[in-house]
Design a protein around this motif. Structure first.
Motif, PDB file in Angstrom:
ATOM      1  N   ALA A 311       0.850  -1.192   0.000  1.00  0.00           N
ATOM      2  CA  ALA A 311       0.000   0.000   0.000  1.00  0.00           C
ATOM      3  C   ALA A 311       0.884   1.239   0.000  1.00  0.00           C
ATOM      4  O   ALA A 311       1.353   1.671   1.047  1.00  0.00           O
ATOM      5  CB  ALA A 311      -0.912  -0.023   1.226  1.00  0.00           C
ATOM      6  N   ALA A 313      -0.200   4.059  -1.696  1.00  0.00           N
ATOM      7  CA  ALA A 313      -1.047   5.215  -2.007  1.00  0.00           C
ATOM      8  C   ALA A 313      -1.128   6.177  -0.820  1.00  0.00           C
ATOM      9  O   ALA A 313      -1.170   5.758   0.337  1.00  0.00           O
ATOM     10  CB  ALA A 313      -2.452   4.736  -2.380  1.00  0.00           C
ATOM     11  N   LEU A 348      -5.571  -0.231   3.820  1.00  0.00           N
ATOM     12  CA  LEU A 348      -4.553  -1.175   4.300  1.00  0.00           C
ATOM     13  C   LEU A 348      -5.065  -1.925   5.534  1.00  0.00           C
ATOM     14  O   LEU A 348      -4.963  -3.149   5.611  1.00  0.00           O
ATOM     15  CB  LEU A 348      -3.259  -0.411   4.630  1.00  0.00           C
ATOM     16  N   PHE A 367       3.157   1.806   3.845  1.00  0.00           N
ATOM     17  CA  PHE A 367       4.090   2.928   3.767  1.00  0.00           C
ATOM     18  C   PHE A 367       3.640   3.966   4.789  1.00  0.00           C
ATOM     19  O   PHE A 367       2.448   4.083   5.055  1.00  0.00           O
ATOM     20  CB  PHE A 367       4.079   3.549   2.362  1.00  0.00           C
ATOM     21  N   LYS A 381       2.814   3.048  13.753  1.00  0.00           N
ATOM     22  CA  LYS A 381       1.875   2.829  12.642  1.00  0.00           C
ATOM     23  C   LYS A 381       1.843   1.364  12.229  1.00  0.00           C
ATOM     24  O   LYS A 381       0.796   0.804  11.933  1.00  0.00           O
ATOM     25  CB  LYS A 381       2.262   3.719  11.457  1.00  0.00           C
ATOM     26  N   LYS A 385      -1.573  -0.789  12.250  1.00  0.00           N
ATOM     27  CA  LYS A 385      -2.150  -1.375  11.030  1.00  0.00           C
ATOM     28  C   LYS A 385      -2.143  -2.898  11.093  1.00  0.00           C
ATOM     29  O   LYS A 385      -2.771  -3.551  10.257  1.00  0.00           O
ATOM     30  CB  LYS A 385      -1.352  -0.916   9.802  1.00  0.00           C
TER      31      LYS A 385
HETATM   32  N1  CTP Z   1      -3.657   3.904   4.040  1.00  0.00           N
HETATM   33  C1  CTP Z   1      -4.757   3.286   3.487  1.00  0.00           C
HETATM   34  N2  CTP Z   1      -5.986   3.873   3.600  1.00  0.00           N
HETATM   35  C2  CTP Z   1      -6.145   5.029   4.260  1.00  0.00           C
HETATM   36  C3  CTP Z   1      -5.030   5.677   4.831  1.00  0.00           C
HETATM   37  C4  CTP Z   1      -3.790   5.074   4.702  1.00  0.00           C
HETATM   38  O1  CTP Z   1      -4.599   2.213   2.860  1.00  0.00           O
HETATM   39  N3  CTP Z   1      -7.344   5.563   4.361  1.00  0.00           N
HETATM   40  C5  CTP Z   1      -2.356   3.238   3.941  1.00  0.00           C
HETATM   41  C6  CTP Z   1      -1.338   3.974   3.093  1.00  0.00           C
HETATM   42  O2  CTP Z   1      -1.372   3.518   1.750  1.00  0.00           O
HETATM   43  C7  CTP Z   1      -0.036   3.606   3.789  1.00  0.00           C
HETATM   44  C8  CTP Z   1      -0.423   3.466   5.221  1.00  0.00           C
HETATM   45  O3  CTP Z   1      -1.810   3.204   5.235  1.00  0.00           O
HETATM   46  O4  CTP Z   1       0.445   2.345   3.356  1.00  0.00           O
HETATM   47  C9  CTP Z   1      -0.114   4.658   6.086  1.00  0.00           C
HETATM   48  O5  CTP Z   1      -0.619   5.831   5.521  1.00  0.00           O
HETATM   49  P1  CTP Z   1      -0.343   7.254   6.177  1.00  0.00           P
HETATM   50  O6  CTP Z   1      -1.080   8.288   5.387  1.00  0.00           O
HETATM   51  O7  CTP Z   1       1.115   7.429   6.431  1.00  0.00           O
HETATM   52  O8  CTP Z   1      -0.997   7.060   7.612  1.00  0.00           O
HETATM   53  P2  CTP Z   1      -2.436   7.101   8.146  1.00  0.00           P
HETATM   54  O9  CTP Z   1      -2.899   5.699   8.380  1.00  0.00           O
HETATM   55  O10 CTP Z   1      -3.319   7.941   7.289  1.00  0.00           O
HETATM   56  O11 CTP Z   1      -2.210   7.800   9.565  1.00  0.00           O
HETATM   57  P3  CTP Z   1      -1.839   9.345   9.904  1.00  0.00           P
HETATM   58  O12 CTP Z   1      -2.435  10.174   8.801  1.00  0.00           O
HETATM   59  O13 CTP Z   1      -2.486   9.548  11.222  1.00  0.00           O
HETATM   60  O14 CTP Z   1      -0.347   9.424   9.971  1.00  0.00           O
END
Ligand code: CTP
Length: 441
Positions: A311, A313, A348, A367, A381, A385
Motif C-alpha cells: 500500500a 497510495a 490497508l 508505507f 503505525k 495497522k
Molecule cells: N492507508 C490506506 N488507507 C487510508 C489511509 C492510509 O490504505 N485511508 C495506507 C497507506 O497507503 C499507507 C499506510 O496506510 O500504506 C499509512 O498511511 P499514512 O497516510 O502514512 O498514515 P495514516 O494511516 O493515514 O495515519 P496518519 O495520517 O495519522 O499518519
C-alpha cells in the motif's frame, strides 16, 4: 548545446535552458526510463530483419547501450533496405555483420563466434518471414544461421515481431509464434495503433523503451515467480463538487516503481492507481480510480487472489461529507462555504484484518509518509495497522522526486535504505519482501 525541444516547456525550464543553466527536470518517465546501468555487463546481439520498424531499432540500440550493455548488430539483407549498417555501426560502436561469408573473422565463422559471446539474441524487428525461417531451422543467411547455431540453453532468443495487422493476425503467423514459444523463444509481444501502411491495429513493433523494460525484466531474478502482487499508488481525489476536490502531493512514482520491480521479479501484478499521469509499467494490470472508496473497492477485489499487498497510495484520510451535484457558487456574502468532513475507510487496515492476511496467505506492506520523528511514528503505525512490514519515509522530502531514502520497520527493528533512485529502492524492497515470505513459508 541546447537539446531539440518539442511542445511547450514550463517558462522557468525554457529560460534556464536558454541561459545554458543545468536544470533538473522531474519527468514522469524518469521511473520507467531511469539513467541506470540495468544491463551492465550484458552483451546483446541485436538482429534486424526487413521491416519499416528498423528505424526504431536504432533507438533501441542506443537505449541498450545507455543501460550499460554492449551491442553487436547483425542485419539481414532485407533490413539493409530500411536502415544502413553505417547508422547501426555508429550507434553500436562496432562493425555490423551481415554475411555468413564475412572473412573478417579469422576462422570465417561469424555465426559461431558472435553467438557464443552473447548473453541474449534480440531480434527487433522480427518479420513474419524471419519467423518462418526460425520455425523451420532455416540457415541461409547469417542471422538465421546464428540463431540455429546458438547454444540453446545458454543464449536466450527474444523476438520483437513487427508487421501489418493482417499479417500478424494471420493463422500462419500465430501458429509460427506458438511454435517459436514452444521451442523456447521469448516473444516480447506487439504494440497496437497506427501502422506505416496506414492501417490501424495490432502488429507494430513495441517502442524502444518498452523493449528495454522487457529486456531488463527478462534478466531479473524471478524472486516473486508465482506470486500475485497488488499495489496501490498515487493520491486519491475527494470531490467537493463537479469542479473541485481535495487531494495531496503524491506523484505515484514510488508505487509505479514497486509495480515495475514486482513484474521484473516474475509476479503477476495489479496496480490500483489514483489520478496520476504516469505510464503503466509493462506487463501490469492497471485499474484507475479517483476516490478512496473506489480505491478500497478495487483493492478488496484484487486482494481476493493477491499474495502480496503493498500500500503506497497516499489515501486522503477525509472526504467532504456531502458532494454538491453542481458547482458551489459564491453567494455574494463574502463568506466561504463551511465544509464538513467524513473519515475515509482505511484500505490497508481493512485488507490486513481480512481472512487472507490473517491466515498468512497475503503478506501486507504499508508505507508511512511522516513529517517528523520517523522511527517512532513508523513503529507505532506498523503496530496500529497490524502488518509485518512498514516502509517509513519523510513525505515532503519525497513527493514528486525521482529518488528517496527509506526505513524498513518490522518486528525485529529498523533498517535504513540509503538515498537512491526510487526504482533501485523498489527492487530492494521487493527482494526484502521475497526474503521474508521465504522465511515465513
Ligand atoms: N492507508 C490506506 N488507507 C487510508 C489511509 C492510509 O490504505 N485511508 C495506507 C497507506 O497507503 C499507507 C499506510 O496506510 O500504506 C499509512 O498511511 P499514512 O497516510 O502514512 O498514515 P495514516 O494511516 O493515514 O495515519 P496518519 O495520517 O495519522 O499518519
Amino acid at each position: 548545446h541546447t537539446p531539440p525541444l518539442r511542445g511547450s516547456l514550463p517558462p522557468e525550464v525554457a529560460l534556464a535552458l536558454r541561459r545554458g543553466m543545468a536544470t533538473r527536470i522531474c519527468s514522469p518517465y524518469a521511473v520507467t526510463m531511469p539513467p541506470m546501468n540495468d544491463l551492465a555487463g550484458k552483451h546483446i546481439v541485436l538482429g534486424l530483419t526487413g521491416g519499416i520498424a528498423c528505424y526504431k531499432a536504432a533507438e533501441l540500440c542506443r537505449a541498450l547501450i545507455k543501460a550499460g550493455a554492449t551491442v553487436q548488430v547483425v542485419m539481414t539483407q532485407a533490413a539493409e533496405q530500411f536502415i544502413t549498417p553505417v547508422t547501426m555501426q555508429a550507434l553500436s560502436n562496432r562493425t555490423v555483420y551481415g554475411s555468413q561469408w564475412d572473412a573478417r573473422e579469422p576462422n570465417n565463422m561469424p555465426h559461431i563466434n558472435l553467438s557464443r559471446e552473447a548473453d541474449a539474441i534480440v531480434i527487433a524487428p522480427c518479420s513474419a518471414d524471419f519467423m518462418v525461417k526460425l520455425v523451420h531451422g532455416g540457415a541461409d543467411d547469417l542471422l538465421s544461421l546464428m540463431c540455429l547455431a546458438r547454444p540453446i540453453d545458454k543464449v536466450p532468443l527474444l523476438l520483437a515481431p513487427a508487421m501489418n495487422r493482417e499479417m500478424w493476425a494471420h493463422p500462419a503467423t500465430q501458429r509460427n509464434m506458438a511454435q517459436l514459444s514452444a521451442d523456447g523463444a521469448t516473444i516480447l509481444g506487439v504494440g497496437s495503433g497506427f501502422q506505416a501502411c496506414g492501417e490501424t491495429g495490432d502488429g507494430r513493433m513495441l517502442e524502444p523503451q518498452e523493449l528495454l523494460e522487457d529486456i531488463v525484466a527478462f534478466f531479473s531474478p524471478k524472486l516473486l515467480a508465482g506470486q500475485h502482487v497488488l499495489v496501490t499508488a498515487g493520491p486519491t481525489f475527494e470531490a467537493i463538487d463537479p469542479i473541485r476536490g481535495i487531494t495531496n502531493h503524491s506523484s505515484g512514482k514510488m508505487g509505479f516503481a514497486i509495480t515495475r520491480a514486482a513484474r521484473e521479479a516474475g509476479a503477476q501484478v495489479t496496480l490500483v492507481a489514483g489520478p496520476v499521469s504516469l505510464p503503466t509499467p509493462r506487463g501490469v494490470q492497471r485499474v484507475n480510480v479517483k476516490s478512496a472508496r473506489e480505491m478500497l473497492a478495487a483493492s478488496v477485489d484484487a486482494a481476493q487472489t493477491a499474495t502480496v499487498f503493498v500500500a503506497t497510495a497516499a489515501v486522503a484520510d477525509w472526504r467532504p461529507a456531502t458532494q454538491a451535484n453542481h458547482k458551489i457558487k459564491k453567494d455574494g456574502s463574502g463568506q466561504a462555504p463551511l465544509l464538513q468532513f467524513t473519515e475515509n475507510p482505511d484500505i490497508l487496515h481493512t485488507i490486513a484484518q481480512g481472512e487472507r492476511a490473517r491466515s498468512g496467505q497475503l503478506f501486507c506492506v504499508g508505507f508511512a509518509a511522516e513529517s517528523q520523528d520517523l522511527v517512532n511514528n513508523a513503529q507505532a503505525k506498523r503496530a496500529r495497522k497490524g502488518i509485518p512490514l512498514l516502509v517509513g519515509n519523510i513525505g515532503p522530502l519525497t513527493f514528486g522526486q525521482d529518488d528517496n531514502e527509506m526505513l524498513l520497520v518490522d518486528a525485529a527493528g529498523v533498517q535504513p535504505l540509503p538515498r537512491a533512485p526510487k526504482l533501485v529502492l523498489a527492487r530492494k524492497l521487493i527482494a526484502e519482501i521475497a526474503r521474508r515470505m521465504r522465511a515465513a513459508a
